[in-house]
Motif scaffolding. Structure first.
Motif, PDB file in Angstrom:
ATOM      1  N   ASP A  55       0.855  -1.195   0.000  1.00  0.00           N
ATOM      2  CA  ASP A  55       0.000   0.000   0.000  1.00  0.00           C
ATOM      3  C   ASP A  55       0.885   1.237   0.000  1.00  0.00           C
ATOM      4  OD1 ASP A  55      -2.038  -1.819   0.346  1.00  0.00           O
ATOM      5  OD2 ASP A  55      -2.114  -1.560   2.532  1.00  0.00           O
ATOM      6  N   PHE A  56       0.440   2.260  -0.702  1.00  0.00           N
ATOM      7  CA  PHE A  56       1.048   3.590  -0.559  1.00  0.00           C
ATOM      8  C   PHE A  56      -0.056   4.448   0.049  1.00  0.00           C
ATOM      9  CE2 PHE A  56       3.466   1.911  -4.239  1.00  0.00           C
ATOM     10  CZ  PHE A  56       4.748   2.031  -3.713  1.00  0.00           C
ATOM     11  N   GLY A  57      -0.008   4.712   1.342  1.00  0.00           N
ATOM     12  CA  GLY A  57      -1.117   5.393   2.011  1.00  0.00           C
ATOM     13  C   GLY A  57      -2.369   4.549   1.839  1.00  0.00           C
ATOM     14  N   SER A  58      -3.431   5.162   1.292  1.00  0.00           N
ATOM     15  CA  SER A  58      -4.677   4.395   1.147  1.00  0.00           C
ATOM     16  C   SER A  58      -4.740   3.687  -0.212  1.00  0.00           C
ATOM     17  CB  SER A  58      -5.873   5.338   1.298  1.00  0.00           C
ATOM     18  OG  SER A  58      -5.794   6.308   0.274  1.00  0.00           O
ATOM     19  N   HIS A  59      -3.687   3.862  -1.031  1.00  0.00           N
ATOM     20  CA  HIS A  59      -3.708   3.249  -2.373  1.00  0.00           C
ATOM     21  C   HIS A  59      -3.071   1.857  -2.335  1.00  0.00           C
ATOM     22  CE1 HIS A  59      -3.611   2.880  -6.648  1.00  0.00           C
ATOM     23  NE2 HIS A  59      -2.301   2.725  -6.652  1.00  0.00           N
ATOM     24  N   ASN A  60      -3.838   0.844  -2.760  1.00  0.00           N
ATOM     25  CA  ASN A  60      -3.316  -0.536  -2.775  1.00  0.00           C
ATOM     26  C   ASN A  60      -2.657  -0.789  -4.127  1.00  0.00           C
ATOM     27  OD1 ASN A  60      -6.548  -1.042  -1.584  1.00  0.00           O
ATOM     28  ND2 ASN A  60      -4.761  -1.035  -0.252  1.00  0.00           N
ATOM     29  N   ALA A  61      -1.344  -0.577  -4.207  1.00  0.00           N
ATOM     30  CA  ALA A  61      -0.632  -0.715  -5.486  1.00  0.00           C
ATOM     31  C   ALA A  61      -0.466  -2.178  -5.869  1.00  0.00           C
ATOM     32  CB  ALA A  61       0.721  -0.029  -5.419  1.00  0.00           C
ATOM     33  N   VAL A  62      -0.296  -3.060  -4.867  1.00  0.00           N
ATOM     34  CA  VAL A  62      -0.209  -4.509  -5.106  1.00  0.00           C
ATOM     35  C   VAL A  62      -1.145  -5.190  -4.118  1.00  0.00           C
ATOM     36  CG1 VAL A  62       1.299  -6.535  -5.007  1.00  0.00           C
ATOM     37  CG2 VAL A  62       2.151  -4.408  -6.003  1.00  0.00           C
TER      38      VAL A  62
ATOM     39  N   ASP B 226      13.148  -4.623 -15.507  1.00  0.00           N
ATOM     40  CA  ASP B 226      12.018  -3.699 -15.561  1.00  0.00           C
ATOM     41  C   ASP B 226      12.076  -2.899 -16.857  1.00  0.00           C
ATOM     42  OD1 ASP B 226       9.893  -2.074 -15.126  1.00  0.00           O
ATOM     43  OD2 ASP B 226      10.509  -1.399 -13.139  1.00  0.00           O
ATOM     44  N   GLU B 227      11.235  -3.238 -17.811  1.00  0.00           N
ATOM     45  CA  GLU B 227      11.169  -2.565 -19.115  1.00  0.00           C
ATOM     46  C   GLU B 227      12.569  -2.298 -19.669  1.00  0.00           C
ATOM     47  OE1 GLU B 227       8.132  -1.158 -20.531  1.00  0.00           O
ATOM     48  OE2 GLU B 227       6.746  -1.260 -18.847  1.00  0.00           O
ATOM     49  N   PRO B 228      13.431  -3.302 -19.776  1.00  0.00           N
ATOM     50  CA  PRO B 228      14.825  -3.032 -20.125  1.00  0.00           C
ATOM     51  C   PRO B 228      15.021  -2.525 -21.547  1.00  0.00           C
ATOM     52  CG  PRO B 228      14.420  -5.385 -20.183  1.00  0.00           C
ATOM     53  CD  PRO B 228      13.175  -4.750 -19.620  1.00  0.00           C
TER      54      PRO B 228
ATOM     55  N   PRO C  48      -1.220  -2.708 -18.125  1.00  0.00           N
ATOM     56  CA  PRO C  48      -1.138  -1.291 -18.480  1.00  0.00           C
ATOM     57  C   PRO C  48      -0.392  -0.485 -17.426  1.00  0.00           C
ATOM     58  CG  PRO C  48      -3.346  -1.859 -17.730  1.00  0.00           C
ATOM     59  CD  PRO C  48      -2.581  -3.140 -17.781  1.00  0.00           C
ATOM     60  N   SER C  49      -0.020   0.730 -17.771  1.00  0.00           N
ATOM     61  CA  SER C  49       0.703   1.609 -16.860  1.00  0.00           C
ATOM     62  C   SER C  49      -0.068   1.756 -15.541  1.00  0.00           C
ATOM     63  CB  SER C  49       0.850   2.968 -17.543  1.00  0.00           C
ATOM     64  OG  SER C  49       1.541   3.820 -16.698  1.00  0.00           O
ATOM     65  N   GLY C  50       0.658   1.631 -14.433  1.00  0.00           N
ATOM     66  CA  GLY C  50       0.041   1.838 -13.127  1.00  0.00           C
ATOM     67  C   GLY C  50      -0.605   0.600 -12.536  1.00  0.00           C
ATOM     68  N   CYS C  51      -0.469  -0.573 -13.190  1.00  0.00           N
ATOM     69  CA  CYS C  51      -1.171  -1.770 -12.700  1.00  0.00           C
ATOM     70  C   CYS C  51      -0.413  -2.453 -11.563  1.00  0.00           C
ATOM     71  CB  CYS C  51      -1.408  -2.764 -13.836  1.00  0.00           C
ATOM     72  SG  CYS C  51       0.097  -3.563 -14.390  1.00  0.00           S
ATOM     73  N   GLY C  52       0.819  -1.995 -11.262  1.00  0.00           N
ATOM     74  CA  GLY C  52       1.542  -2.556 -10.126  1.00  0.00           C
ATOM     75  C   GLY C  52       2.670  -3.498 -10.497  1.00  0.00           C
ATOM     76  N   LYS C  53       3.048  -3.562 -11.779  1.00  0.00           N
ATOM     77  CA  LYS C  53       4.123  -4.482 -12.199  1.00  0.00           C
ATOM     78  C   LYS C  53       5.454  -4.115 -11.551  1.00  0.00           C
ATOM     79  CE  LYS C  53       3.903  -2.889 -16.532  1.00  0.00           C
ATOM     80  NZ  LYS C  53       2.872  -1.838 -16.529  1.00  0.00           N
ATOM     81  N   SER C  54       5.833  -2.828 -11.675  1.00  0.00           N
ATOM     82  CA  SER C  54       7.139  -2.417 -11.152  1.00  0.00           C
ATOM     83  C   SER C  54       7.166  -2.542  -9.636  1.00  0.00           C
ATOM     84  CB  SER C  54       7.458  -0.967 -11.523  1.00  0.00           C
ATOM     85  OG  SER C  54       7.542  -0.863 -12.910  1.00  0.00           O
ATOM     86  N   THR C  55       6.052  -2.211  -8.992  1.00  0.00           N
ATOM     87  CA  THR C  55       6.007  -2.334  -7.533  1.00  0.00           C
ATOM     88  C   THR C  55       6.208  -3.800  -7.141  1.00  0.00           C
ATOM     89  OG1 THR C  55       4.531  -0.435  -7.451  1.00  0.00           O
ATOM     90  CG2 THR C  55       4.612  -1.817  -5.484  1.00  0.00           C
ATOM     91  N   THR C  56       5.577  -4.721  -7.855  1.00  0.00           N
ATOM     92  CA  THR C  56       5.750  -6.150  -7.560  1.00  0.00           C
ATOM     93  C   THR C  56       7.217  -6.547  -7.722  1.00  0.00           C
ATOM     94  OG1 THR C  56       3.521  -6.577  -8.361  1.00  0.00           O
ATOM     95  CG2 THR C  56       4.980  -8.487  -8.190  1.00  0.00           C
TER      96      THR C  56
HETATM   97  P1  ATP Z   1       4.393   1.676 -15.254  1.00  0.00           P
HETATM   98  O1  ATP Z   1       4.446   0.738 -16.390  1.00  0.00           O
HETATM   99  O2  ATP Z   1       3.770   3.004 -15.613  1.00  0.00           O
HETATM  100  O3  ATP Z   1       5.661   1.793 -14.475  1.00  0.00           O
HETATM  101  P2  ATP Z   1       3.429  -0.158 -13.265  1.00  0.00           P
HETATM  102  O4  ATP Z   1       2.416  -1.168 -13.642  1.00  0.00           O
HETATM  103  O5  ATP Z   1       4.826  -0.600 -13.147  1.00  0.00           O
HETATM  104  O6  ATP Z   1       3.309   1.063 -14.238  1.00  0.00           O
HETATM  105  P3  ATP Z   1       3.719   0.740 -10.578  1.00  0.00           P
HETATM  106  O7  ATP Z   1       4.884   1.643 -10.860  1.00  0.00           O
HETATM  107  O8  ATP Z   1       3.965  -0.525  -9.894  1.00  0.00           O
HETATM  108  O9  ATP Z   1       2.905   0.471 -11.910  1.00  0.00           O
HETATM  109  O10 ATP Z   1       2.653   1.604  -9.743  1.00  0.00           O
HETATM  110  C1  ATP Z   1       1.444   1.037  -9.265  1.00  0.00           C
HETATM  111  C2  ATP Z   1       0.621   2.117  -8.588  1.00  0.00           C
HETATM  112  O11 ATP Z   1       1.261   2.534  -7.385  1.00  0.00           O
HETATM  113  C3  ATP Z   1       0.448   3.366  -9.407  1.00  0.00           C
HETATM  114  O12 ATP Z   1      -0.876   3.851  -9.214  1.00  0.00           O
HETATM  115  C4  ATP Z   1       1.446   4.333  -8.844  1.00  0.00           C
HETATM  116  O13 ATP Z   1       1.029   5.655  -9.005  1.00  0.00           O
HETATM  117  C5  ATP Z   1       1.510   3.922  -7.393  1.00  0.00           C
HETATM  118  N1  ATP Z   1       2.843   4.150  -6.808  1.00  0.00           N
HETATM  119  C6  ATP Z   1       4.004   3.582  -7.216  1.00  0.00           C
HETATM  120  N2  ATP Z   1       5.047   3.991  -6.461  1.00  0.00           N
HETATM  121  C7  ATP Z   1       4.532   4.867  -5.559  1.00  0.00           C
HETATM  122  C8  ATP Z   1       5.085   5.648  -4.483  1.00  0.00           C
HETATM  123  N3  ATP Z   1       6.383   5.599  -4.194  1.00  0.00           N
HETATM  124  N4  ATP Z   1       4.244   6.416  -3.774  1.00  0.00           N
HETATM  125  C9  ATP Z   1       2.918   6.461  -4.048  1.00  0.00           C
HETATM  126  N5  ATP Z   1       2.327   5.740  -5.031  1.00  0.00           N
HETATM  127  C10 ATP Z   1       3.112   4.967  -5.782  1.00  0.00           C
END
Ligand code: ATP
Length: 357
Positions: free
Chosen positions: A19-26, A165-167, A44-52
């Motif tokens: 979670d980032f605050g109230s946002h559940n990224a993964v 990550d997107e190399p 798609p962008s923002g789906c949480g791949k990089s966070t995972t």
């Molecule tokens: P992209 O292809 O655009 O990198 P992604 O699928 O890799 O997208 P992530 O980078 O994992 O997506 O981000 C997932 C969600 O978490 C997004 O909504 C992003 O805005 C949010 N997020 C990522 N890192 C942070 C952070 N450090 N603080 C707050 N929110 C974050």
């Protein structure tokens, strides 16, 4: 060759959350990856791949769940204790060090003897086909060569897992294709286990043994490229995998996985991908490549041609249905804008999902 991947049986993500605050990224991501697999995290962008990926690398702490390498829980470990190889979009090479020193950096940090470093760097440089460039500085190399250095640096430490990550996203289209093949070749040569983040479905389809499609922080479907290409389990996965025509209809009949859908005055046969009941609204998904002008008298979706684009071997037509739904289809010739067309596809290529408007 003596560089090889470290031994383990499997990496297991167990209800992993961030979670980032109230946002559940993964959200509750569970996944088991076997040694030797090439896994693509796609979405798609923002789906949480990089966070995972960053959770697996240890660059971010998880806020829930755990990560296991065989019987060992690794999520409390620091990135250097996990010892995974990492390759990012922006290479992150040291600009003042030559290629040899960049590749050998991780080994030096681990206190490996000089002669052993030289031997392994030579081998890694050969594997990424950079033997003749090792004395150069990163600034003297092309983007593709810099990315090869980054890959050599990641694999020279013989990591159990290589995380990418997107190399390829900073490379031009031609180099991207070349490096794609290189990455798979290196993966095979090392017997490596690779987790590869991309938003490009073609890249995922061509590289991966299994694809993990993510959306809104959650796993939507895991499968082989062939599975995901032909048998997406959800409408959003289908759309992401290229089923760009999405048409609202009503279920007229169901028999096993065969379904007949009424759309306006037309009736279309397709394959059921989600449970639906007769009389209920549904969605029909079809790839543009599978939608063609129907033979006269065959019925088909009725629409008005908007434009045609020449694509070399054939034309792509664009048409609009009476309810405003846009369709893309393949055509043998140019079609006059405003002409009435009827479009049809083989039932095997028509996927039917629940829901609808
Ligand atoms: P992209 O292809 O655009 O990198 P992604 O699928 O890799 O997208 P992530 O980078 O994992 O997506 O981000 C997932 C969600 O978490 C997004 O909504 C992003 O805005 C949010 N997020 C990522 N890192 C942070 C952070 N450090 N603080 C707050 N929110 C974050």
């Amino acid at each position: 060759m003596t560089i090889h991947a470290a031994n383990f049986r499997e990496l297991r993500l167990d209800r992993l959350c961030r979670d980032f605050g109230s946002h559940n990224a993964v959200k509750d991501v569970s996944l088991t990856i076997g040694k030797g697999e090439f896994i693509a995290l796609l979405g798609p962008s923002g789906c949480g791949k990089s966070t995972t990926l960053n959770l697996i690398a240890g660059l971010l702490p998880a806020t829930g769940g755990g990560i296991w390498l065989d019987d060992r829980r690794i999520d409390p470990l620091r990135p250097e204790e996990r010892g995974f190889g990492m390759v990012f979009q922006n290479y992150a090479l040291f600009p003042h060090m030559n290629v040899r020193k960049n590749i050998g950096f991780g080994l030096k940090m681990r206190g490996v003897a000089r002669a052993e470093i030289d031997r392994r760097v030579d081998e890694a440089a050969a594997l990424v086909r950079l033997q003749s460039q090792v004395e150069k500085l990163p600034g003297q190399l092309s983007g593709g060569q810099q990315q090869r250095v980054a890959i050599a640096r990641a694999i020279v430490v013989e990591p159990p897992l290589v995380l990418m990550d997107e190399p390829l996203s900073n490379l031009d289209a031609k180099l991207r294709l070349e490096m794609r093949a290189e990455i798979r070749r290196i993966h095979n040569a090392l017997g490596a286990t690779t987790i590869y983040v991309t938003h490009d479905q073609e890249e995922a389809l061509s590289l991966a043994d299994r694809i993990v499609v993510m959306r809104d922080g959650a796993v939507r479907q895991v499968g082989t490229p062939e599975d995901l290409f032909a048998r997406p389990e959800h409408l959003d996965v289908a759309e992401f995998m290229g089923f760009r025509n999405k048409v609202a209809g009503t279920v007229a009949a169901v028999s096993g996985d065969e379904v007949t859908v009424t759309i306006g005055d037309a009736s279309l046969r397709g394959r059921l991908r989600e449970p639906v009941s007769v009389g209920a609204p549904c969605w029909v998904a079809i790839r543009p490549e599978d939608l063609h002008m129907a033979a006269s008298g065959q019925g088909g979706l009725e629409a008005e041609a908007v434009s045609t684009e020449f694509r070399g071997r054939e034309f792509v037509g664009f048409a609009r249905m009476a309810d405003g739904t846009d369709l893309s289809f393949m055509a043998a010739d140019r079609i006059e804008p405003g002409a009435k067309v009827a479009l049809a596809a083989e039932p095997d290529r028509v996927l039917v999902f629940g829901g609808g408007r």
